[in-house]
Write an enzyme that holds these catalytic residues in place. Structure first.
Site, PDB file in Angstrom:
ATOM      1  N   GLN A   1      -3.744  -1.649  10.178  1.00 17.77           N
ATOM      2  CA  GLN A   1      -3.726  -2.956   9.510  1.00 17.77           C
ATOM      3  C   GLN A   1      -4.423  -4.012  10.372  1.00 17.77           C
ATOM      4  O   GLN A   1      -4.108  -4.180  11.542  1.00 17.77           O
ATOM      5  CB  GLN A   1      -2.279  -3.365   9.195  1.00 17.77           C
ATOM      6  CG  GLN A   1      -2.146  -4.665   8.441  1.00 17.77           C
ATOM      7  CD  GLN A   1      -2.811  -4.662   7.058  1.00 17.77           C
ATOM      8  OE1 GLN A   1      -2.792  -3.664   6.346  1.00 17.77           O
ATOM      9  NE2 GLN A   1      -3.420  -5.784   6.681  1.00 17.77           N
TER      10      GLN A   1
ATOM     11  N   LYS B   1       0.845  -1.203   0.000  1.00 18.99           N
ATOM     12  CA  LYS B   1       0.000   0.000   0.000  1.00 18.99           C
ATOM     13  C   LYS B   1       0.876   1.246   0.000  1.00 18.99           C
ATOM     14  O   LYS B   1       0.582   2.224  -0.702  1.00 18.99           O
ATOM     15  CB  LYS B   1      -0.928  -0.021   1.223  1.00 18.99           C
ATOM     16  CG  LYS B   1      -2.040  -1.047   1.099  1.00 18.99           C
ATOM     17  CD  LYS B   1      -2.726  -1.341   2.432  1.00 18.99           C
ATOM     18  CE  LYS B   1      -3.733  -2.481   2.306  1.00 18.99           C
ATOM     19  NZ  LYS B   1      -4.212  -2.990   3.589  1.00 18.99           N
TER      20      LYS B   1
ATOM     21  N   ASP C   1     -10.000   3.946   5.430  1.00 30.37           N
ATOM     22  CA  ASP C   1     -10.229   2.503   5.270  1.00 30.37           C
ATOM     23  C   ASP C   1     -11.671   2.139   5.643  1.00 30.37           C
ATOM     24  O   ASP C   1     -12.060   0.983   5.556  1.00 30.37           O
ATOM     25  CB  ASP C   1      -9.228   1.747   6.159  1.00 30.37           C
ATOM     26  CG  ASP C   1      -8.990   0.315   5.688  1.00 30.37           C
ATOM     27  OD1 ASP C   1      -9.258   0.022   4.499  1.00 30.37           O
ATOM     28  OD2 ASP C   1      -8.543  -0.507   6.505  1.00 30.37           O
TER      29      ASP C   1
END
Ligand code: NAP
Length: 303
Positions: free
Chosen positions: A98, A54, A121
């Protein structure tokens, strides 16, 4: 007839090319380089690889990235502090925590420590509520990317029966919400579901979001169904028995090269949208303008 392969990499590459242009335009106009901060707890090699990928992509489209690596012993409180500090840092536009975090951490508390305007996200409770109820906020990246892949197949979702296998808060659960908002009839399956085969066999659209290699057998797929495999297991194996599903499905995503690249594209698109919104809010306050900044989606539409 063999299924059409949904080329997620090509669809994502087109999205990233467009994003590069818009990011350059934003940088030229504002002098600000959008920044994505990734926070990772522990040393899981797969998670590290995802974060590195990413970060690499963010640089390719003209953004900067920052990675905060925390030891596996990090407590919920320490992680919350890091996420709050990143939320308050004006040089950071988007924050990614994450998933998964180590089991002793309260993942929900950590997600909700990310400020809504940097939740690129789409993992906070507020983002989930918006996905379920109104739309308009940052969407959960993988489900949002999957919708884009479905749209690329031309399938009309309204009235279709979609079976989502998996109900995690970052993937299965928001996926079903987005499909529901698009008019699909949604069935969730999970580890307690009785007769998974029968549910899958009745689906026009199958979303596999489990993390068990080849759990979904090719023979279960209804002829012509669209199959999206979000699962990623060791050895580049998905959650669907790919070769056996090919003769049954109308369209199917490969693993790798399906859902993964699109997830990253959506994450970076939402990072630019967050940067645009922050710049507009800054400009408003510099002008002593009391108006509230625009909605992130409206802002992103301008670039
Ligand atoms: P997760 O949090 O472990 O959730 C897995 C879900 O699968 C749970 O809802 C679980 O049910 C369900 N499940 C487990 N065993 C099952 C079974 N035998 N039958 C039916 N359902 C079962 O995993 P996740 O984070 O959602 O990730 C799922 C997969 O997607 C993983 O392979 C992950 O690597 C992949 N992933 C890919 C991307 C991408 O960008 N490509 C992004 C995120 C995740 P319960 O709720 O009942 O436990």
């Amino acid at each position: 007839m063999a299924a059409r392969i949904i080329d997620g990499r090509a669809i994502a590459d087109a999205a990233l090319a467009d994003l590069s242009v818009r990011t350059r335009q934003f940088r030229d106009e504002t002098g600000h380089v959008p920044c994505l901060a990734a926070v990772i707890v522990g040393a899981d090699p797969a998670s590290k690889a995802y974060v590195q990928m990413k970060a690499k992509r963010s640089v390719v489209v003209g953004m900067t990235s920052r990675t905060v690596e925390l030891p596996v012993s990090t407590t919920t409180e320490e992680l919350v502090d890091v996420l709050r500090a990143s939320s308050a840092d004006p040089s950071i536009d988007g924050i990614l925590l994450q998933h998964p975090v180590p089991g002793h951490i309260d993942e929900r508390a950590a997600f909700d420590a990310i400020s809504a305007d940097k939740d690129v996200d789409g993992v906070t409770s507020a983002a989930f509520a918006a996905m379920a109820l109104t739309g308009g906020g940052f969407e959960s990246c993988t489900p949002s990317g999957i919708l884009r892949l479905l749209d690329a197949t031309g399938v009309e979702l309204t009235g279709k029966h979609a079976v989502v296998v998996g109900r995690s808060p970052i993937l299965g659960l928001p996926m079903g919400m987005l499909l529901l908002r698009r008019g699909a009839t949604v069935t969730y399956c999970h580890s307690r579901t009785v007769d998974l085969a029968a549910h899958v066999a009745s689906a026009d659209v199958v979303i596999a979001a489990v993390g068990v290699p080849e759990l979904i057998k090719g023979a279960w797929i209804k002829p012509g169904a669209v199959v999206i495999d979000a699962g990623y297991n060791e050895g580049n194996v998905g959650d669907v028995e790919y070769a056996a599903a090919l003769p049954h499905a109308g369209a199917i995503t490969p693993v790798p090269g399906g859902v993964g690249p699109m997830t990253v594209a959506v994450l970076l698109e939402q990072t630019l949208a967050a940067a645009v919104r922050a710049a507009e809010v800054r400009a408003c306050s510099e002008n002593h303008d009391s108006r509230v900044g625009p909605d992130p989606v409206i802002a992103s539409d301008r670039l």
